[in-house]
Enzyme design. Sequence first.
Site, PDB file in Angstrom:
ATOM      1  N   GLU A 161     -11.107  47.003  96.879  1.00 17.12           N
ATOM      2  CA  GLU A 161     -10.156  47.610  97.192  1.00 17.12           C
ATOM      3  C   GLU A 161      -9.929  48.261  96.311  1.00 17.12           C
ATOM      4  O   GLU A 161      -9.210  49.086  95.018  1.00 17.12           O
ATOM      5  CB  GLU A 161      -8.935  46.055  97.536  1.00 17.12           C
ATOM      6  CG  GLU A 161      -8.243  45.822  96.483  1.00 17.12           C
ATOM      7  CD  GLU A 161      -7.786  45.748  95.172  1.00 17.12           C
ATOM      8  OE1 GLU A 161      -7.066  47.890  95.168  1.00 17.12           O
ATOM      9  OE2 GLU A 161      -8.205  45.783  94.147  1.00 17.12           O
ATOM     10  N   GLU A 304     -10.503  47.966  92.618  1.00 14.97           N
ATOM     11  CA  GLU A 304     -12.058  48.706  93.084  1.00 14.97           C
ATOM     12  C   GLU A 304     -12.820  47.655  93.017  1.00 14.97           C
ATOM     13  O   GLU A 304     -13.666  47.929  94.450  1.00 14.97           O
ATOM     14  CB  GLU A 304     -12.041  49.663  92.745  1.00 14.97           C
ATOM     15  CG  GLU A 304     -11.378  51.254  92.171  1.00 14.97           C
ATOM     16  CD  GLU A 304     -12.275  52.339  91.626  1.00 14.97           C
ATOM     17  OE1 GLU A 304     -13.053  52.206  91.592  1.00 14.97           O
ATOM     18  OE2 GLU A 304     -11.789  53.045  91.667  1.00 14.97           O
TER      19      GLU A 304
END
Lengths: 336, 336
Positions: A161, A304
């Site tokens: 994310e 991420e």
Amino acid sequence: LDPAASAAAAEHLDRLTKPPGSLGKLESLAVKLAGITGKVQPSFRHRGVVVMAADHGVCEEGISAFPAEVTPQMVLNFLSGGAAVNVLARQAGAEVMCVDVGVNAEINHPGLISRKVRYGTDNMISGPAMSREEAEAAIMAGVEVVEDAIRRGISLFVTGEMGIGNTTASAALMSTFTGIATLETVGRGTGINDERMRHKVLVVERALELNRPDLSDPVDVLAKVGGLEIAGLTGVILGAAAHRCPVVLDGFISGAAALAAQRLAPESVNYMIASHVSQEQGHVYLLKALGLEPMLHLDMRLGEGTGGVLALHLVDAACRIMSEMATFESAGVSTG
Amino acid sequence: LDPAASAAAAEHLDRLTKPPGSLGKLESLAVKLAGITGKVQPSFRHRGVVVMAADHGVCEEGISAFPAEVTPQMVLNFLSGGAAVNVLARQAGAEVMCVDVGVNAEINHPGLISRKVRYGTDNMISGPAMSREEAEAAIMAGVEVVEDAIRRGISLFVTGEMGIGNTTASAALMSTFTGIATLETVGRGTGINDERMRHKVLVVERALELNRPDLSDPVDVLAKVGGLEIAGLTGVILGAAAHRCPVVLDGFISGAAALAAQRLAPESVNYMIASHVSQEQGHVYLLKALGLEPMLHLDMRLGEGTGGVLALHLVDAACRIMSEMATFESAGVSTG
């Protein structure tokens, strides 16, 4: 889950040339993967990390070390292959799928998967972050991204994310779902100081008091104090589990999405693999709440999907152990 | 060490598109590798795991779950590529060098590196495990295996071992070098029960009382209560450090060899990388004594170099981060 395949995997492990159980978590991972796939010797040649990106209205409260404009900037960095998750995904042979589920900017790039539900959430200290319908749409975006990827041959997923402010929303979700105090679920995120962290605790407290999310209704919780990328990841996890694909969880934000998935479908936990425990202080308790044990202790706090893709090497190791190791019998080695 | 390269690596890390320090131990590893190699963007294409094998006279005391004949059987398994370390080394692109430094059997195989110093050690509860000259010969065998490998282009080493009974010798070494009580340094090895573990503690106590190894003379300690493969690994570590090559430590036995290397040459610790923390109870304290932090928490207890080769993926990750990630400037991302 396929209990016969799990049992066969456990038996196979005890025939291999090593003391029983001596490969530790690689062995429990191999048994889990057998149960998920129904295969004693699975392999996952095509795998993808789904990086869900969105913005957070609560950034107005100054809870992050980085400005909100970094969300779209980093999305472009993902799309050009220069971010940490791109580097580590290339190493692990994983495809990066970057999904705009709610970035507060217009992004045009041929590589982007555009599933924008809205331009960022509202500030959750003034009302719900989003409507129930929007949270459902974000969850469905995650499910559909997974289903599209499965059609292209991907059989294992990693959650990732990007969203400035999303450790604040994740702490609110975690406190709601687990009952753990905000003092323990709120952390330093990308690196805030003590003063800003005290402020961040107060912001989360205020959002919870104002919105009163209904613990028995996980979609209500995601809508009121969650985030679009977090709801999207809940969909990724549920979609993977529904199609019997393992899903490797990255860090704290992925874990918050996993808590929501667990409340919506308790058996989805059987498809989750914990990769690392991050430096974000609530993560270790979050994993305990899910009943999952992390494998990597790297003090990372980047998100991420970086910790998740690193764990793919361990998934591959577990698979290779099952398919390549000699047995006591084949190697002529005495048992204990 | 090259402090300028370390400083340049740390500066480069802070220009990359991530919050400062957010890749945790991967960042400290990148800085360490720069200091070792003198390069900000090193890479280690050719790497090898040195599996030192030898037998232990103390096995007569019934301190292991497996019979001593397993040592040569497993050496043959390494040579035919069927052991766990072979599987995981293939995955990580590492060459397995199997060295007979003191197996109590004749082994003939074209792939074996034969550096046999003697046919196993003597039983250390009746006298010294070996002579000082034999311990020195085993250390030199390790140094020379490393130097031969460096001539063939290998630039990074992993320590591995095989020797039924070697957690007993390692506990004796660790208690001597650190002063930590045998109750904490003696563990379950390949998987012994409570009763045998109490017996193993008494065996180590008796070996220490009888031999009185001289803490100020690490070779004396290795000779009296060590093992041939452990002394061999001390040589591997010293040889790697002398040639400015990083050396990834596997588990408890490798750690005991590292303690001896540290006492012989304190600066050798700067070249050591801790891979995993094993289930052997003394290992966590051993790593603390070395001042090293493990990256993998997998509850493994197999040895062979298995945890070490798994950590090669993390070494590669640190190298790729340094050479492939975008900077804030190049990607147009705002700093905090």
